[in-house]
Structure formats: structure tokens, C-alpha cells
Design a protein around this motif. Structure first.
Motif, short mmCIF file in Angstrom:
data_model
loop_
_atom_site.label_atom_id
_atom_site.label_comp_id
_atom_site.label_asym_id
_atom_site.label_seq_id
_atom_site.Cartn_x
_atom_site.Cartn_y
_atom_site.Cartn_z
N ALA A 272 0.89 -1.16 0.10
CA ALA A 272 -0.05 0.10 -0.02
C ALA A 272 0.82 1.29 -0.07
CB ALA A 272 -0.91 0.07 1.17
N PRO A 273 1.89 1.55 0.88
CA PRO A 273 2.58 2.64 0.97
C PRO A 273 3.65 2.66 -0.47
CG PRO A 273 2.73 1.51 3.00
CD PRO A 273 2.17 0.70 1.98
N VAL A 274 4.12 1.68 -0.93
CA VAL A 274 4.91 1.60 -2.23
C VAL A 274 4.03 2.13 -3.20
CG1 VAL A 274 5.97 0.08 -3.98
CG2 VAL A 274 6.16 -0.17 -1.45
N ILE A 275 2.70 1.73 -3.37
CA ILE A 275 1.79 1.88 -4.46
C ILE A 275 1.57 3.59 -4.36
CG2 ILE A 275 -0.38 1.86 -5.49
CD1 ILE A 275 -0.41 -1.22 -4.80
N ALA B 196 0.58 12.10 0.29
CA ALA B 196 0.14 10.84 -0.29
C ALA B 196 0.10 9.67 0.60
CB ALA B 196 1.02 10.50 -1.39
N VAL B 197 1.08 9.97 1.65
CA VAL B 197 1.24 8.69 2.53
C VAL B 197 0.04 8.59 3.49
CG1 VAL B 197 2.40 10.42 4.47
CG2 VAL B 197 2.84 7.74 4.29
N LEU B 198 -0.68 9.59 3.66
CA LEU B 198 -2.11 9.75 4.37
C LEU B 198 -2.91 8.60 3.75
CD1 LEU B 198 -2.71 13.23 4.97
CD2 LEU B 198 -1.96 11.86 6.57
N ILE B 199 -2.90 8.51 2.57
CA ILE B 199 -3.80 7.47 1.72
C ILE B 199 -3.48 6.08 2.29
CG2 ILE B 199 -4.73 6.59 -0.26
CD1 ILE B 199 -4.38 9.38 -1.50
N ALA B 200 -2.19 5.80 2.52
CA ALA B 200 -1.66 4.53 2.84
C ALA B 200 -1.82 4.19 4.35
CB ALA B 200 -0.27 4.60 2.46
N CYS B 201 -1.86 5.14 4.87
CA CYS B 201 -1.69 5.01 6.66
C CYS B 201 -2.86 3.88 7.22
CB CYS B 201 -1.80 6.23 7.21
SG CYS B 201 -0.21 7.02 7.19
N PRO B 202 -4.39 4.35 6.57
CA PRO B 202 -5.41 3.26 7.03
C PRO B 202 -5.06 1.82 6.56
CG PRO B 202 -6.23 5.22 6.08
CD PRO B 202 -4.73 5.41 5.79
N ILE B 203 -4.65 1.85 5.43
CA ILE B 203 -4.39 0.22 5.16
C ILE B 203 -3.18 -0.33 6.07
CG2 ILE B 203 -3.73 -1.04 3.19
CD1 ILE B 203 -4.81 0.82 1.37
N VAL B 204 -2.21 0.20 6.35
CA VAL B 204 -0.95 -0.22 7.13
C VAL B 204 -1.50 -0.61 8.57
CG1 VAL B 204 1.04 0.39 7.92
CG2 VAL B 204 0.69 1.11 5.85
N ASP B 205 -2.58 0.51 8.98
CA ASP B 205 -3.26 0.31 10.42
C ASP B 205 -4.01 -0.82 10.43
OD1 ASP B 205 -3.56 1.23 12.96
OD2 ASP B 205 -4.96 2.92 12.33
#
Length: 403
Positions: free
Chosen positions: A102-105, A114-123
Motif C-alpha cells: 500500500a505505501p509503495v503504490i 500521499a502517505v495519508l492514503i496508505a496509513c489506514p491500510i497499514v493500520d
């Protein structure tokens, strides 16, 4: 004396963070300290800080953050991030893959916000099996791997132009180091996450791939627009926001609250404080003097420039040190070629993962409500191992290109 003064400045920042002060307060403490240590009078310092707060670069950053956050609110409203996570589960059926990919994409999008979009998925991928500090590291670390070498980023394009190094040769030479970064991140933190998602393996991989593309089409389209038409991030994202408004059939009542919720006060104040700090340090001329400081040391030129890029990036950021250092480095080491380029770009990557001037670190720590110091503690061991591997790899590259 420059090294001592810089050490004092960063001690002030770290001390303020240690006393649980907000990041923008800590950065302002460093700004005031730098102004005093370098004899910048109060009026001059205020003028520099005022100009920095309304500079085009600062305004572009704030607009980028706002537009990205607005898009994130739209994705959350339509549960597209949940769909992306479910699609990754269907394709790989691994929480570990979700946390890394998720963060890589998202990292393909050249915007700090943009990292804000990946944070929920990592969480969600980490769940209760890892700490929020580990989640902070994973989101930040994997989001920035592509920034180390992909020519979708302005810093890489600038470095390639200034050095004359072939783009394809550089990207290909960086791929092994990108693999190393993946493996180190996995070994240190991602493997703590249980692999199992609790779902059976799917035999409809193609369906899940289509679903993934459907959930992240806004991000893909934004990247394509930026690369094709060379538009500013906030302009490209705004175009996609309008298009998404139509495609996902948003109503005005749904959109209206997002204009306020997309305004992240802490993020914006931290951004402005960091830009003030950077301009104060630039005004002191310390970045220009760093090569001279290290030149007196009895060490090879390549090591000197590696140190310059490490410390210079921590102090002033990637683009500033590239603009200054790349011409100097390739003039001093004309035979450096792609090996020198790989070394210097990796040094900037290492530095940015521990720099208080790196806006992405402010964003991700604010998002997970963690400490900058806790993030650095997790990052330093990984970066040290990476530095050791990088030293050997860049030397091998140098030997091969010398044949």
C-alpha cells in the motif's frame, strides 16, 4: 564551528520533541537557535521566516497536502481504501503484503501528503499485532523507497540532469538497493505481522486485480497526468477530484464537510515551520560551507561527499543538497559515474528518513499520533545496515564501470 552549531540546533529540536512539544514548536525552537548562533538579527530572521511562509514552494506544498487529503476523504467516503485492502487480500491473501505494498503504490504519487492514503491500510494490516510506532515506520519507510530512484520525482530528475548519468543505467543500478530496502523493512518490522488474513485463498485473482485498479484509479490517473503534462500536484489532484465527483456520483451535501475536514491544522503549521527553518539555514550559508568543513579531514573525496550529502540533506532537504552537491561531486570525482550517483542518492534517502525537516515524517507521526524520536529509533538500525551494504555495492559498481 559549523558542525557544533548544527549539533546545537538539532539538540534544541530533539529536546523540544522529547518534552512532548508539537513538531512545529520544536522546529521553531531550532529556527530561533539557528538565528542566534549565526547572528541573524531578529528583524532579518522575521523577514526570512515571513517570506518562507508565503513562498511559492510553501504554498504549493500546502495546496498539495490539502488536495491529497480532500481526495483521501472522498476515497474514505466511498470505502475505496477498504476495497483496495480487500483486493490486495484477494490477490495475495497476506497482511504483510498489504502493509508493504500500500505505501509503495501510494509512493508512486510524488506528493508528501500521499502517505495519508496508505496509513489506514497499514493500520488495518498491522491490527493489534504491532505497535503504532511500528506502523508509523512501515508506512513512512515503504512509501519512500520509490523516491530514492524513480525519475517521477523532481529531485531524481534534477540529479540526473546535473550529473549527466544515464537515466536507465541509474534506475537499473538502483534496483538491487531497492530490493535490499524491501528485505530490510520486512526483516525488521513487517514479519512481526501475522501473514494470515483469516480469509480463504481466492481463485478469482483477475477479478481482484480489476477491483484493485477500480479502487486506486484516482491515484494512477493523478500520476499519469503529472508525468504526462508536468502539472503541479495540487492541480492534477484537483482535476481528479472533479472527475471522481462525477464518476462516484457525490452530492454537494457529501462534499461540503470535506472542505473543512481536509484542512489539517497540525500538518500545515508543521509544514510552514519546516520551510522557515530550511530558509534560515540556507541564509546562513552553512550548506555551501559543508564541503570545505569535510575537506580538511584525511579521508577520500567520495567519503567526504557522502558525508556532505548525509548531513546536508538532514539540514536542508534533498533538492537543496542535490543542486549544490551534485555539480561539486562530479567535478571533484569525474570518474564517479553511476556508482557515485547511486551512493549519493542512497545517502539522501538515508538522511531523509531521520531528518526533522522531512515533511513526510511530520505527516506520518501526526497521523499515527507517535513521536518523531520513536520513528528515528526504529529507522536508525535499518539505515545503518543499509549503509554498510550500500558501501560495498557502490564500490563494486565503481570497479565494474572502471573495467
Amino acid at each position: 564551528m559549523d558542525i557544533i552549531k548544527l549539533a546545537v540546533v538539532f539538540f534544541l529540536i530533539v529536546a523540544a520533541i522529547k518534552f512532548k512539544k508539537p513538531l512545529h514548536v520544536a522546529i521553531l525552537a531550532g529556527t530561533v537557535g539557528a538565528s542566534i548562533l549565526y547572528d541573524i538579527n531578529a528583524l532579518q530572521a522575521l523577514q526570512i521566516m515571513g517570506a518562507a511562509s508565503i513562498s511559492p514552494d510553501t504554498i504549493m506544498l500546502v495546496l498539495s497536502f490539502y488536495s491529497i487529503t480532500f481526495l483521501q476523504r472522498m476515497l474514505e467516503k466511498r470505502e475505496q481504501l477498504t476495497l483496495a485492502e480487500q483486493s490486495l487480500n484477494g490477490i495475495f491473501n497476506s497482511r504483510r503484503i498489504n502493509a508493504m505494498m500500500a505505501p509503495v503504490i501510494i509512493g508512486l504519487l510524488p506528493s508528501p501528503g500521499a502517505v495519508l492514503i496508505a496509513c489506514p491500510i497499514v493500520d488495518n494490516a498491522g491490527g493489534n499485532d504491532i505497535s503504532k510506532e511500528d506502523k508509523t515506520f512501515i508506512a513512512s519507510y515503504f512509501r519512500h523507497i520509490s523516491e530514492a530512484f524513480l525519475p517521477t520525482y523532481a529531485s531524481i530528475i534534477l540529479a540526473l540532469q546535473l550529473s549527466g548519468v544515464d537515466m536507465t543505467a541509474f534506475v537499473v543500478s538502483m534496483l538491487p538497493m531497492a530490493v535490499v530496502l524491501f528485505l530490510l523493512g520486512y526483516f525488521y518490522y513487517v514479519r512481526k505481522i501475522p501473514k494470515e488474513t483469516g480469509q480463504p485463498n481466492s481463485n478469482k485473482k483477475l477479478t481482484h486485480v480489476k477491483s484493485l485498479l477500480r479502487s486506486i484509479w484516482t491515484i494512477i490517473a493523478t500520476i499519469i497526468i503529472i508525468l504526462t503534462f508536468k502539472l503541479q500536484v495540487h492541480i492534477a489532484v484537483s482535476m481528479i477530484i472533479i472527475l471522481n465527483f462525477i464518476i462516484d456520483r457525490f452530492t454537494w451535501e457529501e462534499i461540503k464537510p470535506m472542505f473543512i475536514s481536509a484542512f489539517e491544522y497540525k500538518l500545515i503549521t508543521s509544514t510552514i515551520a519546516i520551510m522557515m527553518f530550511k530558509d534560515i539555514l540556507t541564509y546562513t550559508g552553512v550548506i555551501d560551507r559543508l564541503p570545505e568543513v569535510f575537506a580538511v579531514l584525511p579521508i577520500p573525496s567520495v567519503v567526504i561527499f557522502a558525508l556532505v550529502f548525509l548531513l546536508g540533506t538532514i539540514v536542508a532537504g534533498t533538492q537543496a543538497i542535490i543542486a549544490l552537491g551534485i555539480p561539486l561531486a562530479f567535478a571533484a570525482i569525474p570518474e564517479g559515474g553511476v556508482a557515485l550517483m547511486v551512493l549519493l542518492m542512497c545517502m539522501t534517502y538515508i538522511a531523509m528518513q531521520v531528518s526533522p525537516t522531512h515533511i513526510c515524517l511530520a505527516i506520518v507521526t501526526e497521523r499515527f499520533e507517535t513521536s518523531f524520536i520513536d520513528l528515528v529509533k526504529r529507522t536508525v538500525p535499518v539505515m545503518f545496515v543499509f549503509l554498510v551494504i550500500l558501501s560495498g555495492y557502490s564500490y563494486i559498481l565503481y570497479l565494474l564501470q572502471s573495467l
